[in-house]
Scaffold this motif. Structure first.
Motif, PDB file in Angstrom:
ATOM      1  N   SER A  10       0.575   3.537   1.975  1.00 21.65           N
ATOM      2  CA  SER A  10       0.752   3.977   3.366  1.00 21.65           C
ATOM      3  C   SER A  10       2.210   3.829   3.800  1.00 21.65           C
ATOM      4  CB  SER A  10      -0.140   3.160   4.304  1.00 21.65           C
ATOM      5  OG  SER A  10      -1.490   3.302   3.945  1.00 21.65           O
TER       6      SER A  10
ATOM      7  N   ARG B 113      -9.534   1.682  -9.120  1.00 28.41           N
ATOM      8  CA  ARG B 113     -10.997   1.561  -9.055  1.00 28.41           C
ATOM      9  C   ARG B 113     -11.678   2.880  -9.369  1.00 28.41           C
ATOM     10  NH1 ARG B 113     -11.888  -2.489  -3.993  1.00 28.41           N
ATOM     11  NH2 ARG B 113     -10.756  -4.232  -4.909  1.00 28.41           N
TER      12      ARG B 113
ATOM     13  N   HIS C 138       0.854  -1.197   0.000  1.00 26.98           N
ATOM     14  CA  HIS C 138       0.000   0.000   0.000  1.00 26.98           C
ATOM     15  C   HIS C 138       0.891   1.249   0.000  1.00 26.98           C
ATOM     16  CE1 HIS C 138      -0.228  -0.386   4.735  1.00 26.98           C
ATOM     17  NE2 HIS C 138       1.001  -0.514   4.279  1.00 26.98           N
TER      18      HIS C 138
ATOM     19  N   GLY D 294      -8.184   3.759  -3.760  1.00 26.09           N
ATOM     20  CA  GLY D 294      -7.885   2.810  -4.834  1.00 26.09           C
ATOM     21  C   GLY D 294      -7.996   3.529  -6.171  1.00 26.09           C
TER      22      GLY D 294
ATOM     23  N   PHE E  74      -1.659  -2.781  -8.754  1.00 24.66           N
ATOM     24  CA  PHE E  74      -2.656  -1.732  -8.975  1.00 24.66           C
ATOM     25  C   PHE E  74      -2.161  -0.411  -8.390  1.00 24.66           C
ATOM     26  CE2 PHE E  74      -4.429  -1.733  -4.638  1.00 24.66           C
ATOM     27  CZ  PHE E  74      -3.999  -2.967  -4.178  1.00 24.66           C
TER      28      PHE E  74
ATOM     29  N   GLU F  60      -6.530  -6.800  -8.745  1.00 21.43           N
ATOM     30  CA  GLU F  60      -5.313  -7.069  -9.509  1.00 21.43           C
ATOM     31  C   GLU F  60      -4.200  -7.352  -8.516  1.00 21.43           C
ATOM     32  OE1 GLU F  60      -3.696  -7.770 -11.950  1.00 21.43           O
ATOM     33  OE2 GLU F  60      -4.350  -6.839 -13.807  1.00 21.43           O
TER      34      GLU F  60
ATOM     35  N   GLN G 207      -2.687   3.086  -6.024  1.00 17.81           N
ATOM     36  CA  GLN G 207      -3.374   3.760  -4.917  1.00 17.81           C
ATOM     37  C   GLN G 207      -2.935   5.215  -4.872  1.00 17.81           C
ATOM     38  OE1 GLN G 207      -2.440   1.684  -1.241  1.00 17.81           O
ATOM     39  NE2 GLN G 207      -4.185   0.319  -1.482  1.00 17.81           N
TER      40      GLN G 207
ATOM     41  N   ARG H  11       0.092  -6.879  -4.515  1.00 18.10           N
ATOM     42  CA  ARG H  11      -0.406  -7.850  -3.534  1.00 18.10           C
ATOM     43  C   ARG H  11      -0.451  -9.230  -4.163  1.00 18.10           C
ATOM     44  NH1 ARG H  11      -5.050  -4.500  -0.207  1.00 18.10           N
ATOM     45  NH2 ARG H  11      -3.722  -2.682   0.055  1.00 18.10           N
TER      46      ARG H  11
ATOM     47  N   GLU I  42      -2.239 -11.857  -4.655  1.00 19.23           N
ATOM     48  CA  GLU I  42      -3.590 -12.374  -4.507  1.00 19.23           C
ATOM     49  C   GLU I  42      -4.196 -12.724  -5.864  1.00 19.23           C
ATOM     50  OE1 GLU I  42      -6.776  -9.583  -3.457  1.00 19.23           O
ATOM     51  OE2 GLU I  42      -5.222  -8.080  -3.189  1.00 19.23           O
TER      52      GLU I  42
ATOM     53  N   GLU J 113     -15.970  -0.214  -2.503  1.00 20.44           N
ATOM     54  CA  GLU J 113     -15.052   0.220  -1.456  1.00 20.44           C
ATOM     55  C   GLU J 113     -13.967   1.050  -2.136  1.00 20.44           C
ATOM     56  OE1 GLU J 113     -13.431  -3.202   0.715  1.00 20.44           O
ATOM     57  OE2 GLU J 113     -11.497  -2.197   0.508  1.00 20.44           O
TER      58      GLU J 113
ATOM     59  N   GLY K  36      -6.386   6.226   1.909  1.00 15.89           N
ATOM     60  CA  GLY K  36      -5.700   5.455   0.852  1.00 15.89           C
ATOM     61  C   GLY K  36      -6.697   5.055  -0.216  1.00 15.89           C
TER      62      GLY K  36
ATOM     63  N   PHE L 124      -7.727  -0.443  10.579  1.00 11.45           N
ATOM     64  CA  PHE L 124      -6.347  -0.425  10.093  1.00 11.45           C
ATOM     65  C   PHE L 124      -5.495  -0.037  11.295  1.00 11.45           C
ATOM     66  CE2 PHE L 124      -9.115   0.619   6.615  1.00 11.45           C
ATOM     67  CZ  PHE L 124      -8.655  -0.185   5.590  1.00 11.45           C
TER      68      PHE L 124
HETATM   69  C1  FA5 Z   1      -5.062   0.016   2.416  1.00 10.00           C
HETATM   70  O1  FA5 Z   1      -4.289  -0.323   1.552  1.00 10.00           O
HETATM   71  C2  FA5 Z   1      -4.695   1.068   3.410  1.00 10.00           C
HETATM   72  N1  FA5 Z   1      -3.315   1.388   3.272  1.00 10.00           N
HETATM   73  C3  FA5 Z   1      -5.564   2.288   3.157  1.00 10.00           C
HETATM   74  C4  FA5 Z   1      -5.529   3.336   4.237  1.00 10.00           C
HETATM   75  C5  FA5 Z   1      -4.699   4.426   4.093  1.00 10.00           C
HETATM   76  C6  FA5 Z   1      -6.346   3.202   5.358  1.00 10.00           C
HETATM   77  C7  FA5 Z   1      -4.665   5.390   5.082  1.00 10.00           C
HETATM   78  C8  FA5 Z   1      -6.313   4.184   6.321  1.00 10.00           C
HETATM   79  C9  FA5 Z   1      -5.488   5.256   6.174  1.00 10.00           C
HETATM   80  P1  FA5 Z   1      -7.016  -1.453   1.568  1.00 10.00           P
HETATM   81  O2  FA5 Z   1      -6.277  -2.736   1.635  1.00 10.00           O
HETATM   82  O3  FA5 Z   1      -8.458  -1.520   1.885  1.00 10.00           O
HETATM   83  O4  FA5 Z   1      -6.317  -0.398   2.469  1.00 10.00           O
HETATM   84  O5  FA5 Z   1      -6.847  -0.851   0.094  1.00 10.00           O
HETATM   85  C10 FA5 Z   1      -7.211   0.449  -0.208  1.00 10.00           C
HETATM   86  C11 FA5 Z   1      -7.956   0.506  -1.548  1.00 10.00           C
HETATM   87  O6  FA5 Z   1      -7.167  -0.076  -2.570  1.00 10.00           O
HETATM   88  C12 FA5 Z   1      -9.248  -0.306  -1.561  1.00 10.00           C
HETATM   89  O7  FA5 Z   1     -10.312   0.453  -1.080  1.00 10.00           O
HETATM   90  C13 FA5 Z   1      -9.421  -0.615  -3.016  1.00 10.00           C
HETATM   91  O8  FA5 Z   1     -10.027   0.491  -3.691  1.00 10.00           O
HETATM   92  C14 FA5 Z   1      -8.007  -0.734  -3.475  1.00 10.00           C
HETATM   93  N2  FA5 Z   1      -7.613  -2.138  -3.571  1.00 10.00           N
HETATM   94  C15 FA5 Z   1      -7.327  -2.988  -2.572  1.00 10.00           C
HETATM   95  N3  FA5 Z   1      -6.961  -4.179  -3.039  1.00 10.00           N
HETATM   96  C16 FA5 Z   1      -7.036  -4.100  -4.374  1.00 10.00           C
HETATM   97  C17 FA5 Z   1      -6.756  -4.999  -5.447  1.00 10.00           C
HETATM   98  N4  FA5 Z   1      -6.315  -6.231  -5.237  1.00 10.00           N
HETATM   99  N5  FA5 Z   1      -6.922  -4.565  -6.724  1.00 10.00           N
HETATM  100  C18 FA5 Z   1      -7.344  -3.302  -6.942  1.00 10.00           C
HETATM  101  N6  FA5 Z   1      -7.609  -2.401  -5.996  1.00 10.00           N
HETATM  102  C19 FA5 Z   1      -7.455  -2.789  -4.720  1.00 10.00           C
END
Ligand code: FA5
Length: 344
Positions: free
Chosen positions: A177, A319, A175, A316, A213, A210, A215, A201, A203, A286, A314, A255
């Motif tokens: 972050s 998305r 991420h 996406g 991706f 994906e 962020q 990631r 996954e 989301e 954070g 988180f």
């Molecule tokens: C995070 O990655 C945290 N670092 C976000 C955060 C930042 C929280 C600061 C609080 C404060 P999360 O794993 O939910 O959170 O991913 C954030 C966003 O990335 C998701 O909402 C989604 O839009 C996108 N995302 C997550 N996984 C994937 C994926 N495999 N493919 C595409 N987009 C994704």
């Protein structure tokens, strides 16, 4: 005897005659015709040899030897001439039909990838709100991706993100972050930053997931920062970006690096909330986890949490682009499919 002499002479004369004829021929087609006339099944040599039947065995043998030698010589002559004519024809056609191997087949005009287009657009919106842009490494240390973000070694949240590790113990950041503490180490509060970037990631992929991706992290550190500031910035951003009121909802989210933490979802713009494969038939996507920066994270970045507070989010980015352009499958982005990319 008369017969023998005349046959022998006609063979010798034939050689001279053919030599002259061959030298005057200018294309392969005529050369083939001449070959059939002379050496073909019903050619002149065969005709001459038909007259051997009245000769004595010795004469037949002698004429046979002469005829075979003649055949061999003529075959060589024809072959040489054929090679010469073919070369000439190739050269002539190369001159006539000049083929420029360096000429581009079609001038294709390049364009900016849809992910980058939206990234620049989002950056502009945040710059107008006083944010500055920061970057961080994609190959990261555990401590910036997890440790300093309040993930303890045995913290169950560490399992939340499946990670690509290098053999040397580095990881591909999961991420953006990971840049939070890096930013705190170099910037003095108050500050507002965004960090667009690629994340990874380990996954399975599907229409909305994906393994690679984008962020966009955001962070504000100042005195008395509250959830109200966070919601205001997020709403301002979303309405500017989508140029309309977007329906959002806030859910509690966990988180380890924020407290309290939220999930900000937007109503799916592809199906207008009716349900489709992108929103997994829930009507919501989301988009934006966020929250107030945990005091431990401020401390890890050398910032006194008694004086300073902050929020982080954070987004996406991939998305977000899907929502903007109604793209039904995230895997199009990195597919390299020109027909997909040409639409933007
Ligand atoms: C995070 O990655 C945290 N670092 C976000 C955060 C930042 C929280 C600061 C609080 C404060 P999360 O794993 O939910 O959170 O991913 C954030 C966003 O990335 C998701 O909402 C989604 O839009 C996108 N995302 C997550 N996984 C994937 C994926 N495999 N493919 C595409 N987009 C994704």
């Amino acid at each position: 005897m008369q017969n023998y002499q005349s046959i022998k002479e006609s063979l010798i004369n034939l050689e001279k005659e053919i030599q002259e004829k061959i030298s005057s021929i200018i294309d392969v087609e005529h050369l083939k015709e001449l070959y059939q006339d002379i050496l073909g099944k019903k050619g002149r040599i065969t005709e001459i040899l038909k007259q051997l039947k009245d000769l004595s065995p010795e004469e037949k043998k002698e004429i046979g030897i002469i005829a075979n030698q003649l055949k061999d010589q003529l075959t060589v002559l024809f072959k040489e001439k054929q090679v010469e004519l073919e070369k000439k024809e190739i050269q002539e056609s190369l001159q006539k039909e000049f083929f420029d191997i360096l000429r581009p087949i079609k001038n294709r005009v390049g364009r900016i990838h849809p992910l980058s287009q939206i990234q620049y657009e989002v950056e502009d919106i945040f710059i107008n709100m006083g944010f500055q842009i920061m970057e961080g490494p994609e190959v990261e240390l555990d401590e910036y991706n997890f440790g300093k973000l309040n993930f303890t070694d045995d913290h169950p949240a560490r399992d939340m993100q499946d990670t690509f590790w290098t053999e040397e113990g580095f990881l591909l950041r999961t991420h953006t972050s990971s840049v939070q503490v890096r930013a705190m180490e170099v910037l003095k509060p108050p500050f507002k930053i965004i960090v667009p970037g690629r994340v990874f990631r380990y996954e399975e992929t599907d229409a909305s997931h994906e393994n690679t991706f984008y962020q966009l992290e955001g962070m504000m550190v100042d005195k008395n920062v509250s959830t109200a500031n966070l919601i205001y910035i997020m709403k301002t951003f979303l309405s500017t970006f989508f140029e309309k009121d977007v329906t959002v909802r806030l859910r509690p989210g966990y988180f380890p690096f924020v407290e309290p933490g939220f999930e900000l979802d937007i109503q799916c713009l592809i199906c207008s909330g009716k349900g489709c494969q992108v929103c997994k038939y829930s009507g919501w996507v989301e988009l934006l986890p966020c929250g107030l920066i945990h005091p431990n994270v401020l401390k890890a970045g050398g910032i006194d949490p008694q004086i300073w507070t902050g929020f982080a989010f954070g987004m996406g980015l991939s998305r977000l682009v899907m929502m903007r352009h109604s793209i039904e499958d995230i895997r199009h982005f990195l597919s390299g499919n020109i027909r997909f990319l040409e639409q933007f």
